[in-house]
Every structure is written in structure tokens, then in C-alpha cells.
Write a protein that holds these residues in place. Structure first.
Motif, PDB file in Angstrom:
ATOM      1  N   TYR A   1       0.832  -1.209   0.000  1.00 23.90           N
ATOM      2  CA  TYR A   1       0.000   0.000   0.000  1.00 23.90           C
ATOM      3  C   TYR A   1       0.864   1.256   0.000  1.00 23.90           C
ATOM      4  O   TYR A   1       0.575   2.230  -0.701  1.00 23.90           O
ATOM      5  CB  TYR A   1      -0.912  -0.015   1.229  1.00 23.90           C
ATOM      6  CG  TYR A   1      -1.840   1.167   1.333  1.00 23.90           C
ATOM      7  CD1 TYR A   1      -2.985   1.246   0.550  1.00 23.90           C
ATOM      8  CD2 TYR A   1      -1.576   2.213   2.227  1.00 23.90           C
ATOM      9  CE1 TYR A   1      -3.846   2.330   0.648  1.00 23.90           C
ATOM     10  CE2 TYR A   1      -2.427   3.295   2.325  1.00 23.90           C
ATOM     11  CZ  TYR A   1      -3.560   3.358   1.541  1.00 23.90           C
ATOM     12  OH  TYR A   1      -4.405   4.430   1.638  1.00 23.90           O
ATOM     13  N   ASP A   2       1.924   1.233   0.775  1.00 20.32           N
ATOM     14  CA  ASP A   2       2.768   2.426   0.888  1.00 20.32           C
ATOM     15  C   ASP A   2       3.710   2.609  -0.299  1.00 20.32           C
ATOM     16  O   ASP A   2       4.227   3.704  -0.521  1.00 20.32           O
ATOM     17  CB  ASP A   2       3.600   2.362   2.177  1.00 20.32           C
ATOM     18  CG  ASP A   2       2.705   2.246   3.385  1.00 20.32           C
ATOM     19  OD1 ASP A   2       1.716   3.004   3.461  1.00 20.32           O
ATOM     20  OD2 ASP A   2       2.974   1.380   4.232  1.00 20.32           O
TER      21      ASP A   2
ATOM     22  N   ARG B   1      -1.620   4.819  -6.378  1.00 21.42           N
ATOM     23  CA  ARG B   1      -2.626   3.798  -6.693  1.00 21.42           C
ATOM     24  C   ARG B   1      -3.814   3.861  -5.739  1.00 21.42           C
ATOM     25  O   ARG B   1      -3.632   3.958  -4.536  1.00 21.42           O
ATOM     26  CB  ARG B   1      -1.969   2.416  -6.606  1.00 21.42           C
ATOM     27  CG  ARG B   1      -2.925   1.280  -6.912  1.00 21.42           C
ATOM     28  CD  ARG B   1      -2.186  -0.044  -7.006  1.00 21.42           C
ATOM     29  NE  ARG B   1      -3.121  -1.134  -7.212  1.00 21.42           N
ATOM     30  CZ  ARG B   1      -2.784  -2.403  -7.239  1.00 21.42           C
ATOM     31  NH1 ARG B   1      -1.519  -2.743  -7.085  1.00 21.42           N
ATOM     32  NH2 ARG B   1      -3.688  -3.330  -7.426  1.00 21.42           N
ATOM     33  N   SER B   2      -5.027   3.788  -6.298  1.00 20.12           N
ATOM     34  CA  SER B   2      -6.233   3.685  -5.477  1.00 20.12           C
ATOM     35  C   SER B   2      -6.786   2.272  -5.552  1.00 20.12           C
ATOM     36  O   SER B   2      -6.551   1.552  -6.523  1.00 20.12           O
ATOM     37  CB  SER B   2      -7.281   4.692  -5.934  1.00 20.12           C
ATOM     38  OG  SER B   2      -6.859   5.997  -5.612  1.00 20.12           O
TER      39      SER B   2
ATOM     40  N   MET C   1      -7.215  -5.104  -2.127  1.00 18.28           N
ATOM     41  CA  MET C   1      -8.307  -4.189  -1.774  1.00 18.28           C
ATOM     42  C   MET C   1      -8.124  -3.708  -0.333  1.00 18.28           C
ATOM     43  O   MET C   1      -7.374  -4.303   0.446  1.00 18.28           O
ATOM     44  CB  MET C   1      -9.664  -4.886  -1.926  1.00 18.28           C
ATOM     45  CG  MET C   1      -9.925  -6.010  -0.940  1.00 18.28           C
ATOM     46  SD  MET C   1     -11.548  -6.834  -1.158  1.00 18.28           S
ATOM     47  CE  MET C   1     -11.215  -7.942  -2.538  1.00 18.28           C
ATOM     48  N   ILE C   2      -8.806  -2.648  -0.030  1.00 20.49           N
ATOM     49  CA  ILE C   2      -8.866  -2.154   1.343  1.00 20.49           C
ATOM     50  C   ILE C   2     -10.118  -2.726   1.982  1.00 20.49           C
ATOM     51  O   ILE C   2     -11.179  -2.748   1.352  1.00 20.49           O
ATOM     52  CB  ILE C   2      -8.858  -0.611   1.345  1.00 20.49           C
ATOM     53  CG1 ILE C   2      -7.475  -0.115   0.882  1.00 20.49           C
ATOM     54  CG2 ILE C   2      -9.223  -0.060   2.712  1.00 20.49           C
ATOM     55  CD1 ILE C   2      -7.375   1.385   0.697  1.00 20.49           C
TER      56      ILE C   2
ATOM     57  N   TYR D   1      -8.241   7.059   3.127  1.00 27.39           N
ATOM     58  CA  TYR D   1      -7.405   6.055   2.474  1.00 27.39           C
ATOM     59  C   TYR D   1      -7.563   6.197   0.964  1.00 27.39           C
ATOM     60  O   TYR D   1      -8.504   6.812   0.497  1.00 27.39           O
ATOM     61  CB  TYR D   1      -7.796   4.647   2.946  1.00 27.39           C
ATOM     62  CG  TYR D   1      -7.705   4.534   4.441  1.00 27.39           C
ATOM     63  CD1 TYR D   1      -6.487   4.305   5.067  1.00 27.39           C
ATOM     64  CD2 TYR D   1      -8.838   4.729   5.226  1.00 27.39           C
ATOM     65  CE1 TYR D   1      -6.398   4.252   6.458  1.00 27.39           C
ATOM     66  CE2 TYR D   1      -8.757   4.679   6.612  1.00 27.39           C
ATOM     67  CZ  TYR D   1      -7.529   4.441   7.220  1.00 27.39           C
ATOM     68  OH  TYR D   1      -7.444   4.405   8.578  1.00 27.39           O
ATOM     69  N   ARG D   2      -6.656   5.603   0.236  1.00 28.59           N
ATOM     70  CA  ARG D   2      -6.695   5.722  -1.232  1.00 28.59           C
ATOM     71  C   ARG D   2      -7.687   4.708  -1.799  1.00 28.59           C
ATOM     72  O   ARG D   2      -7.313   3.641  -2.305  1.00 28.59           O
ATOM     73  CB  ARG D   2      -5.300   5.547  -1.809  1.00 28.59           C
ATOM     74  CG  ARG D   2      -4.310   6.618  -1.298  1.00 28.59           C
ATOM     75  CD  ARG D   2      -3.072   6.694  -2.164  1.00 28.59           C
ATOM     76  NE  ARG D   2      -2.524   5.379  -2.447  1.00 28.59           N
ATOM     77  CZ  ARG D   2      -1.701   4.721  -1.621  1.00 28.59           C
ATOM     78  NH1 ARG D   2      -1.307   5.274  -0.476  1.00 28.59           N
ATOM     79  NH2 ARG D   2      -1.260   3.543  -1.954  1.00 28.59           N
ATOM     80  N   ILE D   3      -8.954   5.090  -1.719  1.00 23.04           N
ATOM     81  CA  ILE D   3     -10.061   4.231  -2.157  1.00 23.04           C
ATOM     82  C   ILE D   3     -10.643   4.823  -3.433  1.00 23.04           C
ATOM     83  O   ILE D   3     -10.828   6.038  -3.529  1.00 23.04           O
ATOM     84  CB  ILE D   3     -11.118   4.142  -1.032  1.00 23.04           C
ATOM     85  CG1 ILE D   3     -10.542   3.299   0.120  1.00 23.04           C
ATOM     86  CG2 ILE D   3     -12.436   3.593  -1.543  1.00 23.04           C
ATOM     87  CD1 ILE D   3     -11.400   3.274   1.364  1.00 23.04           C
ATOM     88  N   ILE D   4     -10.907   3.975  -4.406  1.00 23.54           N
ATOM     89  CA  ILE D   4     -11.429   4.474  -5.683  1.00 23.54           C
ATOM     90  C   ILE D   4     -12.709   5.255  -5.447  1.00 23.54           C
ATOM     91  O   ILE D   4     -12.878   6.367  -5.933  1.00 23.54           O
ATOM     92  CB  ILE D   4     -11.648   3.296  -6.672  1.00 23.54           C
ATOM     93  CG1 ILE D   4     -10.296   2.623  -6.964  1.00 23.54           C
ATOM     94  CG2 ILE D   4     -12.319   3.792  -7.955  1.00 23.54           C
ATOM     95  CD1 ILE D   4     -10.404   1.320  -7.760  1.00 23.54           C
TER      96      ILE D   4
END
Lengths: 287, 287, 287, 287
Positions: free
Chosen positions: C49-50, C55-56, C95-96, C140-143
């Protein structure tokens, strides 16, 4: 001319399919200069293919084994029903599935030039990449990039899958050798005369060795393909799959799966492998 | 030297294993006075059946569906390979599997008297219990008590399984209705004329209702059978299996299983059901 | 200020994660005006993730059951290991996964306002859509579109999943109620006093009835969500899942799955459900 | 009226079912002269154990791994729930499951004399066969012949399973090494100092080599045990299981199973292995 005939045929089939929203299997032909022959294939077109003329699909090349032909996955392993099920249930992306032909010219589909190899005088692998894929991917609405192209196959087709994915890894998102014939002559194996040429080619194209001995950048390209290796614990060819997976593991492939399930070298194994294969390649499309 | 010893051992094992030690399917006939007809059947005899003339086996009666015959489980659903696999792998007790015939007399095995019912003039259920089971169990080395006798079947044969196991629960250790036709006319179902008599019989023999309305001691006897109910989530007959299981659950059956898996009313469902069925009935034998 | 503190905390955690390429679970807080309370949550951030700040990701909201909290999926059902496995094996898209909190204020997490409902004075559903989702999806980087948002949950969280996906179907790609409490008081159920308010809310929010009685355009919107309903055959809540699926089936939902597997209302069931859920929602993302 | 009868029946069933009819886990101690120590164990007694004082049961010895103790299968892998489920569903014979202790004497159960070996001064294997089994099988109602005795274990306990079943094959019906530590130091493995003695013992007791080099009659005795070898494809110990299975295969073992499933060396793997193990050993009892 042939293209036009085929298109008319497609049109008629589409019309007769009453709104045409079921999946279907069509048979086609690719005329090969390289082989000097016409090669048939089956193609599975997913549900609603005709209803979405603007939509392109990912593609799976699905290879048959020795004694088989382009018809075997559909006729003997029920691939249409399994693909329909899996798609309807949401565990498989709608995709086009292409079943090429690598049968020999003798009885029971065994004979001269059987297999996916470049034999002297019968350069099947060249045909596959230089003629077959281009013909297929222009004939159907296939996305046509490597991120949306996968390959799978059983036994002889498992070797073909491995060979094609290692020789040209840049073509593939996922590769799934099932019960692959990666050893020519496993312990105790007895040649039948008509199989000799094919077996020699398997030994000549020793894929675990190919991977092990490849240059680092080639290994890296092969490692970028997602691999799913599956073989029955009572399959006489099990060692080949295990050897292949070991090489992948030693090289630290980021996505190489091994499954060993109950079973022998037989149709039941491939039928029960296919649902997972369809899910695996679906999840690889686009990445 | 050790390798030579091993080879000798292998040779001896191979020799002792020769002579008819594979499983096989035989076809036989039972002449029925009740029906006034000869009825064929298939029987699966497990590996080494001929090598152990002193040994008796448990038995599974495996019923086909509408449009099928005594041949269908072997010809279309690969039951021999699946039973061989499952036995070799240790997940199935060696058993004899009997596939009776309840086909109709018209094209595609549909027609007059299709099914496992006592029709006027065609008392199939009486034939099954009074002639077929006795003939079979004297003809093969079958243990022949209820603790070692099970029944399973698909679709029409799932109804037959349920009906036989409820009418005469004292005969059975386990009963496994698969994709059972427990409703005559589910919502939206359209009769084909040739199916009418059969459908009427299904409606007449409403098994969930039979169970619900049975006297307490009958319910208790039915509850002593181990039940395994399996039906696909996209099967048009799903409601029947669910209704059956609900009645069992309300009565607190000690072993009634329900499985709903991905799938429709089709051959792939029954192939993938069979391995679990073989294990389930194996574990019931003797208890 | 809290936001800044949290961000610093995140930064420190990221740094301490040494190249930060393992997946991890973080705990956070959303301060709710609607509830007048701070609500904690757990969030699973996928591997690397980091490393991909550009990227989402798609998101899965994963709801706990009665007696549980935002910690339960991680602490008791090993969701991190399962998600890691499934992602590494190629059967799950990175995915988150967000685990909100709907615990009550009494011992064992049972008590006042337990659940995902809009109670008088405790409008949890409003909080969830109007405060929680916006906070999470900006943090968070969520679409953040509905094509890349899914929901799943067990027992009480299975009801929450169903309710949220039916009340606001336009939010979701897939919805997966597991062992869902869709009936307040199944046959033979005995209320414990502290559960009464919650049970009343379940009965008030009768989701199969809600679907059946919804206007046609609402039904159509709900049918556009991909559904995966899974419940054990020995679960005392099975009837609720079956009733829900029946309504979906009668309405011809294009993708509604039912699975009934061996098991009871217990942790083993949810652990073994999760791998399939992750695959199912992954295949729904983007369609 | 019928409903009243049913209610009475239910009541009677409920009453007769009271008083200790659940399965349970008890902790006990065996005082060992050989070890000069008291060794604890857990034992799982199946449902209705107390209601059938005349009934004897088959037994499964279930071994823990390094860092574990006699408590680990119950505390961390939920073996009671899984065994209850599997038995209730009809896929497992009621059996007694014994969980011995082979923990070390240091923190985290690692330390001196960890494992199932005969160390100098700590002859655990002798203790197991000469003291532990006799004590256990006289203390509980265990049938006590080899046809009704099985062994399984994970990691270090998978090695113990293999070693015990090969050293004394005449004791066992089935043996199931799970994620077995059959290699002391796989490629890339780094010793921690406190593990050194244990690792040395694993290398000293190289079980694939033991089998390969055993006299023919010993090999034959080992081949008479039913084997079920299961290891995850991402387990760092996979090669050991594969090597073991290869030796069995070369010798033509009549029932040797290999499963390679998705997963690592972790609790989720053993939880999901246990249901099949219980079925496999159940089907072996009595043969």
C-alpha cells in the motif's frame, strides 16, 4: 472470400439464436501458409456477445491433449456448461475461449506432427503466434493485449501452455498447465511407436530446464506471468509438474500456484480443474 | 542390489495383482412377474471383487433421472471412474453399486410408466422391493442388511430415493436425493404431454407432505436414516429440496444434511455430487 | 486536530513497517455528529500500500455480528491471514477492507443501540452512509465509486449487509450476507432481555419483505447488485437466508448466489466463507 | 393434535438427550518413569460418551507443532468445533482424539527436549509407545487395536506422525502428516539457537531416507498404513512432503494421498486440513 463466408455464417447463427443472448461454440478455420494446411478451431463466445457489438473481451486459449482435437474440451469435458455456470455465478469474467487444434494425422488423432512444437517441416509454434493468434484476434472482438490474454491446457496441452508462456511470456497474463506432460518418459513409461516423435519433442523441450537455464531477464519476464499448475496425486506425470513448480519457487515467482488434488490422468480431473482456472485467469485480466 | 530387490518386489506385486482386479460394470436382467417384463440393470463391482470370494460388500442403489436409463450414470456421468478414484484414495468403502432401470417406453427413454412409482398396471415400487432387491442381493456378494444398504439418485431418481426411503425406512442406512424432482409443477413449469403421467405421480407422491403427515413412529423411523440432500442454487427444482429439508429440520432429524452448491439441473452437478455421496454412504455403513 | 494526529500516527506506522510492503491492520476513529460519539474501526491495507502512493484501491466493508466489535474479524476470524493468502494466490484483487463498529455499550459488546439500524436517538445507518463512508474514503486511497465498493457481514452484520445494500443499492457492486440474522425470532428462539431492542429492529427491518414489496424500479436497482448468500445447514437462522434468496429468485436477479454448506452459526463457518467472498467481490469490481 | 404429539416427542427427545451428551475436552496427566516427568494431555470425548458405557471407540492421536503444547489444537485451531461438526454431519465416525504434549521447557514452549524424539536422557518416543498409549487406552473406552488407531499432526507433529508410523507401522490404520517438518534446514532456513537441538534431531531422523533404505518387509509394513500427506504450496517446508510422497509412490503404496492446497505454514491451513483428515481416518477404521 473465406472471411465473408464466415461472417455470413456468423450472422445466420446469430439470427437463428433468437436474440442471440446464449453463449455458443462456433467452429472456424485458419488457413496457414506456414503449415501449408487449414487448421480448424472451436471458439466459445460468451452470453450476449451479439448484443454488445461495441464490447471487446479478454481471451483464453485452451489447449487439448494427445488423442484430442479442437473439439475435445467441448465434446468430452463439457467446457461450455462449466464456463456458462462459472460466468453466471459471478466467478468468471465473460471471455472468449479459443480451442485450437494440434492433433496428429493418424487414427485417434495421434500421428505425424501431433503437438504444439516447431517440428522440421511443421512449425506449429510459429503458426500459433504468427498466424493463429492474429487471425483469431481480428476475427472476434478480443481486446488483444497481453493483460487480457491467458492460456491453459491439459497433458500435451499443458506442455504447450508452459512452452508458449515461457518462449513468449510477453503475450500472457496467466498460464495454467494442467496434468502437463513435462517429462517425455517418466519412470516405467513405455513408448508406443506412433508417439515417439512427440515424446522426443517433449524431451527436447524440457521446460523446467529451460526456465532454470534462461538468462535473468528472461526468467524475470516469465515470472511476470501468473502461473497455476495443477496435477493429480495419482497422475503418472506428477513429477513434471512438481519439478516445474520447484524451479518457479526457487526463483521466487510472485504468483505461482501449485495444486495437487485427488485423481489420475483423466477427464474428471480436467473438468474439476476448469472452474478454478476460469476464476484465476479472470482475476488476472487487466493487471 | 537394493534396486533389484525392489524390482522383484514390484514384479511380485504386479503378478499377484493381475487377473481381474480392476473394477468393472456388468449388465444384467431381472425378470419381473409383477411388471410382466424383463428389466435390465448395470452393476459396478469394486476392484478385486473376484479375488475375495469370501468377502461380502455393502450396496448402493443409484437411480437415474427422466430421459435416462440404467446406463446413464456409467455412460454420461462417469460413475466408474469416480468410484474407482474415491475408493483408491481411501474416501470410499469398496461397495457394489447397482443402477436399476426406470425408463419409459418411448423415444429418449420418456414414455409410459416412466419412474419409480406404483402406477396402475405397473407396480414399479413393488417390483423394486419384492423382486429387484432380492434378486440382486442373492446374485452378488452383498451383505444385505439395512446397515449396509444405501440409496441415491438424481432428479426423478432423487424423488425415487426419497419415496423409497420414506415408504420403507427400515431398508436403508443412508438416502441421498440429488437435484430431486419433489415438485411436479414448479412455478413457470410447462408440461410436455409425454411427461404428464409422470408429473401427476410426482404430485400424488408429495414427499415433504408425506413426512409431515406421517404418524410419529413412522417419522421416527424415517429420521433414523441418514439423509444427504443436495441441489444447485440455479436448479429450477431447488424449492423441493428446501421444502424437504425444512420438514426434516422441524422434526429434529439427527443426521440430515443440506448442500446448495453452484449449479443448474445438469450433468456437471451430479458428477461433482457423487464423490461426497460415496463418502457419506460409506461412513453410514455398519452404524 | 484529530485528523492530524491520526496522520502522524499513520506516518510513524508506515515508517516502522520497514519498506512497508506487508499488509497491515490499522485502527482508526471517526467522530460522528449524528451519533454524538467517536466510533472506532479497523482497516486492512493490502501489501505494498505504501509503495504505490499513486494507486487507489477497491473497498470491502466487512461487518461484525452481535457480541462482536470492529476487532472481531481480525482477532477471532483471522481475516488478515486469509486476505493475504487469497491475494498472494491470485484469487483476490488487492483491496482495502474496512471493519466498522456496531457493538452495544454493555458487557460482551451487547447493549443499547447494538446494530446497524436507525434507532430513535441513534441513527447508525445515517452515520454509516453520511459520515463513515465519506470519512473512510477520503482518509485512504479508495477508488470510491460504486463499481469498486462491496459489503459483506456475518449474522447481525449479514442483516446489516442486506439492509444497506437494499436501502441504497446504488452504492454497491456486491453484497454478501453470511449466516444473516434475517429473522428476529426463528421458531424456538428465546429472547434474552438485553437482545430485545435489537431483535425488534430485525423484525421491523424485514428484508425479504422489503424486497418483495419494493417498487419495481427499486427492485431493479437491488437486482443490479451481485449477491452472495451463504448459510450453514445447521444454522438456526437458515430459514432467513433461504427466504431472502427465494425473493431474489422470483424476481430473476441476474447474479444471486446461494450456498448452503456444512455447519452451524460459528466462527469456522465465517472463516471458510471469507475466501470465496473475497474472490466474488473481486470479480465484481469494475463491472 | 398432531402438533401436540410432536411436541411431546420433542420433549422426550430433549430429556433423553440431557446429562452430558455434548462432546467435551478433558485434561489429564500421565506420569512417566521413562521421562521422569508428568506429561499432560488433552482428550476429546465424543458426544454421548457417557450415555454408552458399553461402547468402545476408535482413537486418533493428534500431535502439535513446535511452539505448541497439548492445548494448541483445541485452543488455537478449534478442533472441538470441527470434530463436532464433522461427526454431526455424518462425515466422521465418533472417535476419541488424544492430544499429547511434546513442548520444550522454555518460553513459548520452545526449549530443551522439544519434540517426539528419543533424545539422550529424554526418550520421548519410548514414553509414547510404552507408557502413554497404554495409559490412555486403559483410561478411556478405546478399542485399542491397530485397525482402530490413527495418528495425525502438524509441522513438528507431522514429523512425529511420520516417524511413529514408520518406526512402528503395526500400530496404525492411518497416518496424516500435515505441513510436516521433514527437512531440518530447508534452503534459506536460519537456525535460531534454541531450535538447534530439535533441528538436529529432524535431520538425524530423515524419514524419506528411512523409508527408502528400509528392508523390504519393513517397507511393506509401512505401505500397509493408509497415508494422507497435505502441505501448502507456499509452505517453506513443502519439499519435505513432496520428497516423502515420492518415495511412497516409487514403492507403489496402495493408499498414499498427497494434497497441495493454497496456503502457508499457518493455523488456517491446519484448520482446513482437519475435516478431511477426520473423514480419511474414519474410513480407515476397521480395515
Amino acid at each position: 472470400m473465406k472471411r465473408i463466408v464466415l461472417s455470413l455464417l456468423s450472422l445466420l447463427m446469430a439470427l437463428s439464436a433468437s436474440a442471440g443472448n446464449d453463449s455458443r461454440i462456433e467452429t472456424g478455420v485458419v488457413s496457414s501458409k506456414i503449415l501449408g494446411a487449414d487448421k480448424k478451431y472451436n471458439v466459445y463466445l460468451p452470453k450476449d456477445y451479439d448484443l454488445h457489438p461495441e464490447r471487446s473481451y479478454p481471451v483464453l486459449y485452451l489447449l487439448h491433449g494427445a488423442h484430442g482435437s479442437y473439439q475435445t474440451w467441448a465434446k468430452s469435458y463439457n467446457m461450455k456448461l462449466i464456463a456458462d455456470w462459472r460466468t453466471d455465478s459471478g466467478f468468471c469474467t465473460p471471455m472468449i475461449i479459443v480451442m485450437p487444434d494440434a492433433s496428429g494425422d493418424g487414427p485417434d488423432n495421434v500421428g505425424r506432427y501431433m503437438g504444439y512444437f516447431n517440428y522440421p517441416g511443421w512449425r506449429y509454434e510459429d503458426f500459433f503466434f504468427d498466424e493463429f493468434i492474429p487471425a483469431i484476434e481480428s476475427r472476434y472482438r478480443i481486446i488483444g493485449d497481453s493483460a487480457h490474454r491467458a492460456i491453459a491446457g491439459l497433458s500435451m496441452g499443458g506442455h504447450g501452455t508452459t512452452m508458449f508462456a515461457m518462449h513468449r511470456p510477453e503475450y500472457w497474463s496467466s498460464a495454467c498447465p494442467l496434468s502437463a506432460r513435462l517429462q517425455g518418459r517418466p519412470d516405467g513409461y513405455k513408448d508406443r511407436p506412433e508417439m515417439g516423435e512427440y515424446i522426443d519433442q517433449v524431451e527436447y523441450n524440457d521446460m523446467p530446464a529451460y526456465l532454470r537455464d534462461a538468462p535473468a531477464d528472461k526468467q524475470k519476464a516469465i515470472a511476470a506471468v501468473r502461473w497455476y499448475v495443477d496435477c493429480g496425486d495419482d497422475d503418472y506425470l506428477l513429477d513434471g509438474s512438481i519439478n516445474l513448480y520447484k524451479e518457479m519457487r526457487m526463483l521466487g515467482f510472485p504468483c505461482a500456484q501449485l495444486r495437487v488434488r485427488e485423481g489420475t490422468h483423466s477427464s474428471e480431473y480436467w473438468r474439476t480443474a476448469l472452474p478454478e482456472v476460469l476464476t484465476f485467469v479472470s482475476l488476472g485480466f487487466g493487471y
